[in-house]
Motif scaffolding. Structure first.
Motif, PDB file in Angstrom:
ATOM      1  N   GLN A  26     -25.384  13.142   8.326  1.00 19.42           N
ATOM      2  CA  GLN A  26     -25.904  13.950   9.430  1.00 19.42           C
ATOM      3  C   GLN A  26     -26.204  15.365   8.931  1.00 19.42           C
ATOM      4  OE1 GLN A  26     -26.491  11.095  11.237  1.00 19.42           O
ATOM      5  NE2 GLN A  26     -26.342  12.549  12.935  1.00 19.42           N
ATOM      6  N   THR A  27     -27.447  15.594   8.584  1.00 22.45           N
ATOM      7  CA  THR A  27     -27.854  16.841   7.936  1.00 22.45           C
ATOM      8  C   THR A  27     -27.462  18.072   8.738  1.00 22.45           C
ATOM      9  OG1 THR A  27     -29.708  15.687   6.891  1.00 22.45           O
ATOM     10  CG2 THR A  27     -29.794  18.099   6.952  1.00 22.45           C
ATOM     11  N   ASP A  28     -27.796  18.107  10.020  1.00 23.05           N
ATOM     12  CA  ASP A  28     -27.538  19.302  10.826  1.00 23.05           C
ATOM     13  C   ASP A  28     -26.048  19.610  10.904  1.00 23.05           C
ATOM     14  OD1 ASP A  28     -30.224  19.515  11.234  1.00 23.05           O
ATOM     15  OD2 ASP A  28     -30.210  18.753  13.287  1.00 23.05           O
ATOM     16  N   LEU A  29     -25.221  18.578  11.017  1.00 27.16           N
ATOM     17  CA  LEU A  29     -23.781  18.782  11.089  1.00 27.16           C
ATOM     18  C   LEU A  29     -23.253  19.319   9.759  1.00 27.16           C
ATOM     19  CD1 LEU A  29     -21.064  18.543  12.531  1.00 27.16           C
ATOM     20  CD2 LEU A  29     -20.962  16.146  11.798  1.00 27.16           C
ATOM     21  N   ILE A  30     -23.673  18.720   8.658  1.00 30.47           N
ATOM     22  CA  ILE A  30     -23.210  19.161   7.338  1.00 30.47           C
ATOM     23  C   ILE A  30     -23.574  20.623   7.108  1.00 30.47           C
ATOM     24  CG2 ILE A  30     -23.546  18.865   4.844  1.00 30.47           C
ATOM     25  CD1 ILE A  30     -23.924  15.848   5.430  1.00 30.47           C
ATOM     26  N   VAL A  31     -24.808  20.992   7.416  1.00 23.19           N
ATOM     27  CA  VAL A  31     -25.250  22.367   7.198  1.00 23.19           C
ATOM     28  C   VAL A  31     -24.488  23.336   8.101  1.00 23.19           C
ATOM     29  CG1 VAL A  31     -27.209  23.948   7.371  1.00 23.19           C
ATOM     30  CG2 VAL A  31     -27.518  21.681   6.347  1.00 23.19           C
ATOM     31  N   ALA A  32     -24.272  22.947   9.356  1.00 23.12           N
ATOM     32  CA  ALA A  32     -23.551  23.829  10.290  1.00 23.12           C
ATOM     33  C   ALA A  32     -22.125  24.079   9.816  1.00 23.12           C
ATOM     34  CB  ALA A  32     -23.545  23.209  11.688  1.00 23.12           C
ATOM     35  N   VAL A  33     -21.453  23.041   9.341  1.00 28.44           N
ATOM     36  CA  VAL A  33     -20.085  23.206   8.841  1.00 28.44           C
ATOM     37  C   VAL A  33     -20.088  24.066   7.583  1.00 28.44           C
ATOM     38  CG1 VAL A  33     -18.118  22.007   7.833  1.00 28.44           C
ATOM     39  CG2 VAL A  33     -19.214  21.083   9.876  1.00 28.44           C
ATOM     40  N   LYS A  55     -27.223  19.133   0.656  1.00 24.33           N
ATOM     41  CA  LYS A  55     -27.346  19.608   2.033  1.00 24.33           C
ATOM     42  C   LYS A  55     -26.348  20.736   2.305  1.00 24.33           C
ATOM     43  CE  LYS A  55     -28.857  15.118   3.889  1.00 24.33           C
ATOM     44  NZ  LYS A  55     -28.529  14.005   4.810  1.00 24.33           N
ATOM     45  N   ALA A  56     -25.099  20.518   1.888  1.00 20.61           N
ATOM     46  CA  ALA A  56     -24.066  21.526   2.132  1.00 20.61           C
ATOM     47  C   ALA A  56     -24.356  22.807   1.363  1.00 20.61           C
ATOM     48  CB  ALA A  56     -22.701  20.969   1.756  1.00 20.61           C
ATOM     49  N   GLU A  57     -24.756  22.666   0.107  1.00 17.48           N
ATOM     50  CA  GLU A  57     -24.983  23.837  -0.729  1.00 17.48           C
ATOM     51  C   GLU A  57     -26.222  24.610  -0.324  1.00 17.48           C
ATOM     52  OE1 GLU A  57     -24.929  22.431  -4.745  1.00 17.48           O
ATOM     53  OE2 GLU A  57     -22.742  22.578  -4.882  1.00 17.48           O
ATOM     54  N   SER A  58     -27.113  24.004   0.465  1.00 15.86           N
ATOM     55  CA  SER A  58     -28.304  24.724   0.934  1.00 15.86           C
ATOM     56  C   SER A  58     -27.915  25.915   1.804  1.00 15.86           C
ATOM     57  CB  SER A  58     -29.224  23.780   1.717  1.00 15.86           C
ATOM     58  OG  SER A  58     -28.646  23.430   2.979  1.00 15.86           O
TER      59      SER A  58
END
Length: 276
Positions: free
Chosen positions: A121-128, A154-157
């Motif tokens: 879940q891209t949006d969730l990963i980025v938000a966290v 995704k997270a490191e973005s």
């Protein structure tokens, strides 16, 4: 290979540091029982001299049945986890299930966890990741270790490199999981610390029809294998009475068994670090 170092309070994960233990009941059942188990786990961690983080979920959204117990919810659950921090001084970890939960959860949690079913879940990963707190992402049962590269990307973005990946097994036919220990060195090659989820790896998803089953007798041999393979942390769900637990009882350890296993794994990790 040495990975990057992830720091949560006074806990250091990866980069050749001693094995870290994350443990606690699957879900918060009550404030009284949660504090009682946290106190006991704190005693064990001090007696064994192991780096320790307390884990419990305020909401288990990914349940087999709509009738399954989910926990007290985010507000009450975070209040109880804050009480654990205040009374024991332990770092705490719990999972989030939507972007809307992240800001509130980040006010209490020292490590924010993304459940395996939500690991794409891209949006969730980025938000966290944007909280800049350490993020533990459980690798989905449907993903290969090589797929982790995209999750980490995704997270490191967000600019956050405090990422941990948890290995918890892959789907192997119906209602069964199998752990490929090659995933630990494969993920290490990306420079990412690996946590091994010892109790969910022996889960039988949906194996009891309206709930999941488990085979806790395999927790110890699989944990030993993961530590021998070089994992940086071990995650175990434990309970004072697994048979009466409201969630995931069949794949949880009792408190004393956790202490006995943690002692063995600490000794094994010390040997592995000498090798490496």
């Amino acid at each position: 290979m040495k990975t990057r170092e992830i720091i949560a309070g006074d806990i250091r994960i990866g980069a050749g540091n001693p094995l870290v233990f994350i443990a606690g009941p699957c879900v918060i059942e009550s404030e009284e029982s949660t504090l009682r188990m946290a106190r006991k786990l704190k005693e064990y961690s001090e007696a064994l001299d192991i780096p320790f983080i307390f884990k419990s979920s305020y909401d288990k959204a990914n349940r087999t049945s709509v009738a399954s117990f989910r926990g007290p919810g985010i507000k009450e659950g975070l209040r109880i986890l804050q009480a654990v921090k205040n009374e024991t001084g332990l770092q705490v970890l719990s999972d989030v299930h939507s972007k809307e939960e992240v800001a509130e959860a980040a006010q209490v949690l020292d490590i924010i966890q993304i459940p395996a079913f939500l690991s794409r879940q891209t949006d969730l990963i980025v938000a966290v990741a944007k909280t800049q707190k350490p993020v533990n992402i459980k690798k989905g049962q449907f993903l290969s270790p090589l797929d982790v590269k995209n999750i980490v990307g995704k997270a490191e973005s967000s600019g956050n490199k405090n990422i941990i990946i948890t290995e918890r097994g892959a789907s192997f036919g119906y209602n069964n999981l199998v752990v490929d220990m090659r995933s630990i060195p494969i993920i290490h090659e990306m420079g990412i610390p690996v946590m091994y989820d010892a109790t969910h790896s022996v889960q039988l998803p949906g194996g009891q029809g309206s709930c999941s089953g488990g085979q806790r007798e395999y927790i110890e041999p699989l944990s030993r294998a993961a530590v021998a393979a070089g994992c940086d942390a071990v995650f175990m769900e434990v309970h004072e009475n697994p048979e009466s637990a409201l969630c995931d009882g069949p794949n949880m350890l009792d408190m004393e068994s956790f202490a006995q296993l943690a002692k063995k794994l600490k000794t094994l990790n010390e040997t592995v670090r000498v090798w490496g």
